[in-house]
Design a protein around this motif. Sequence first.
Motif, PDB file in Angstrom:
ATOM      1  N   ARG A 197       2.153  11.464   0.791  1.00  0.00           N
ATOM      2  CA  ARG A 197       3.561  10.935   1.246  1.00  0.00           C
ATOM      3  C   ARG A 197       3.561  10.616   2.671  1.00  0.00           C
ATOM      4  O   ARG A 197       4.164   9.796   2.966  1.00  0.00           O
ATOM      5  N   ALA A 244      -4.483   5.125   3.572  1.00  0.00           N
ATOM      6  CA  ALA A 244      -3.234   4.476   4.039  1.00  0.00           C
ATOM      7  C   ALA A 244      -3.802   3.584   5.380  1.00  0.00           C
ATOM      8  O   ALA A 244      -2.930   2.422   5.392  1.00  0.00           O
ATOM      9  N   ALA A 263       1.576   7.810   3.703  1.00  0.00           N
ATOM     10  CA  ALA A 263       2.175   6.759   3.215  1.00  0.00           C
ATOM     11  C   ALA A 263       3.368   5.958   3.837  1.00  0.00           C
ATOM     12  O   ALA A 263       3.507   4.955   4.374  1.00  0.00           O
ATOM     13  N   GLU A 264       4.126   6.991   4.215  1.00  0.00           N
ATOM     14  CA  GLU A 264       5.259   6.662   5.108  1.00  0.00           C
ATOM     15  C   GLU A 264       4.981   6.230   6.759  1.00  0.00           C
ATOM     16  O   GLU A 264       5.578   5.535   7.305  1.00  0.00           O
ATOM     17  N   LEU A 276       2.109   4.488   7.357  1.00  0.00           N
ATOM     18  CA  LEU A 276       1.112   3.545   7.614  1.00  0.00           C
ATOM     19  C   LEU A 276       1.679   2.427   8.170  1.00  0.00           C
ATOM     20  O   LEU A 276       1.133   1.588   8.831  1.00  0.00           O
ATOM     21  N   ASP A 277       3.127   2.017   8.088  1.00  0.00           N
ATOM     22  CA  ASP A 277       3.681   0.887   8.687  1.00  0.00           C
ATOM     23  C   ASP A 277       4.262   1.118   9.935  1.00  0.00           C
ATOM     24  O   ASP A 277       5.274   0.296  10.548  1.00  0.00           O
ATOM     25  N   ARG A 310       0.699  -1.142  -0.020  1.00  0.00           N
ATOM     26  CA  ARG A 310      -0.049   0.072  -0.112  1.00  0.00           C
ATOM     27  C   ARG A 310       0.790   1.201  -0.081  1.00  0.00           C
ATOM     28  O   ARG A 310       0.658   2.272  -0.813  1.00  0.00           O
ATOM     29  N   LYS A 311       1.881   0.998   0.626  1.00  0.00           N
ATOM     30  CA  LYS A 311       2.752   2.166   0.812  1.00  0.00           C
ATOM     31  C   LYS A 311       3.324   2.650  -0.663  1.00  0.00           C
ATOM     32  O   LYS A 311       3.356   3.872  -0.911  1.00  0.00           O
ATOM     33  N   LYS A 312       3.646   1.666  -1.356  1.00  0.00           N
ATOM     34  CA  LYS A 312       4.437   1.892  -2.508  1.00  0.00           C
ATOM     35  C   LYS A 312       3.356   2.595  -3.556  1.00  0.00           C
ATOM     36  O   LYS A 312       3.891   3.538  -4.089  1.00  0.00           O
TER      37      LYS A 312
END
Length: 494
Positions: A126, A180, A129-130, A132-133, A80-82
């Motif tokens: 971004r 995200a 995205a960064e 989310l993990d 998902r991040k990608k």
Amino acid sequence: MDQQQIDTFRAQPVSAFSHLIDGKHVPASDGGTMDIISPIDGQVLTTTAKGTTADMEAAIASARAAFEDGRWAGQPPAARKKVLLKWADLIEANALELAVLGVRDNGTEIGMAIKAEPGSAAGTIRYYAEALDKIYGEIAPTSSDILGMIHKEPVGVVGAIIPWNFPMMIGAWKLGPALAMGNSVVLKPSETASLSLMRMCELALEAGLPSGVLNAVTGEGKVVGEAMGLSMDVDVIVFTGSGGTGRRLMEYAARSNMKRVYLELGGKSPNIVFADAPNLDEAAQVAAGGIFRNSGQVCVAGSRLLVEASIHDDFVAAVAKATVQMRVGDPLSMETHIGAVNSEVQLKANLRFVKTATSEGGKIALGGTQILQETGGYYMEPTIVTGVTRDATLTQKEVFGPVLGVTPFETEAKAIALANATVYGLAGAAWTSNLGRAHRMIRGVRTGVMHINTYGGADGTVPLGGVGQSGNGSDKSLHAIEKYVSLKTAWIKL
Ligand code: NAD
């Protein structure tokens, strides 16, 4: 960015827009379209689909199917991040084209739009995205025979309703954290500023977001927005816009499935200037920018200037001097500081506020009228009204236009009382060299954000939300993620 590149994009015809449902461009179910009028010249720029209730229901069904089969929520976080990082890159790669399209649609001056729209939207996508993990669940401090776990799960189908002043920026504030965290989304852009946001959604599909995870339906709020609000299959609504619509969304939720409703609403933000401000010239410059950029169509605009009585006349003169240096005009010229008002309806409403202000005893220190009528577009002089009392309309009602009301005060306590004299509580500022006073203002003025010796410009690391009738919940920062997850407890006997 240079003027030639802007003019190249400006010259391009804009093809008609349709909905994005289940990964496809789809016209309205009854073939209806809406003319999109450019505030730059009052001419028809293009058309969008005029959505029906059936269109909204189809978009919600698509989002629901996408959520239930896990095509997005079920992907590993890294996958998902990608996709989201690629989306941010695509927004950035197309930034000027997106910004010019947005300006042709909503009239914001390009210098502000390029940063606040694609620039901010790419940064927001971004950021989430960064993040989310790095969002963990919790283990509860239970007795040793129990394992208590708290999972953070996606809520399901998110309905996002967006206003016209900064469609990409505000759209990204909702889409970034919603996607995200693995939700599916149905987006409803504003009637008068949908194009750049629709294009931004197309880029999400190009980046690899699976079909159905992000759907977007254009059309009238009272039709497609209402259908979203009343849906039994939308789990949460995230909304930015006016208080009236916010109130309706809460009613729709009560009448349907009691969905969660998060509101980011208007403001009447006080910009409070004390005689001991560190630099009064800078304060005057920033006060002018803080209300007049984007023709005052900024939720956190410092629309109430509260000035210590001893410096009132000189300070108002300094704000007026800074304001006349701001050029109003073609929003696609790099030399313009204040672009067009978003629509004719909004322009007329602004002018009515000025009339009311003078009928209530306010004095026009600057501006007050429509200008540049020969362009066919909607332009208004930045307007300063002095002598605005605590109960005046200009104190109590949001204009959402280039109108600044000025009120003097004598003491710190009176400044706080005046600042808190409205139903709103979005933003505010205090200008002072006194550290104790600065902290007293932060504590005393009831707002979601309080600036000290500056106005505006808070970045994505801090939340933006209101108190009182400025809303609930907040956009931006890691705190926004709370709106897009449900907490689930696992209580395990060992
Ligand atoms: P609006 O409430 O008229 O419209 C906002 C959105 O709601 C649009 O997409 C519209 O189509 C939709 N809508 C309208 N009627 C609806 C209904 N019955 N059901 C569902 N949806 C409906 O607001 P606007 O004029 O687009 O935006 C200006 C307002 O937004 C101002 O009050 C401003 O302060 C506020 N705003 C707040 C923030 C914030 O972060 N707090 C940011 C920007 C703007």
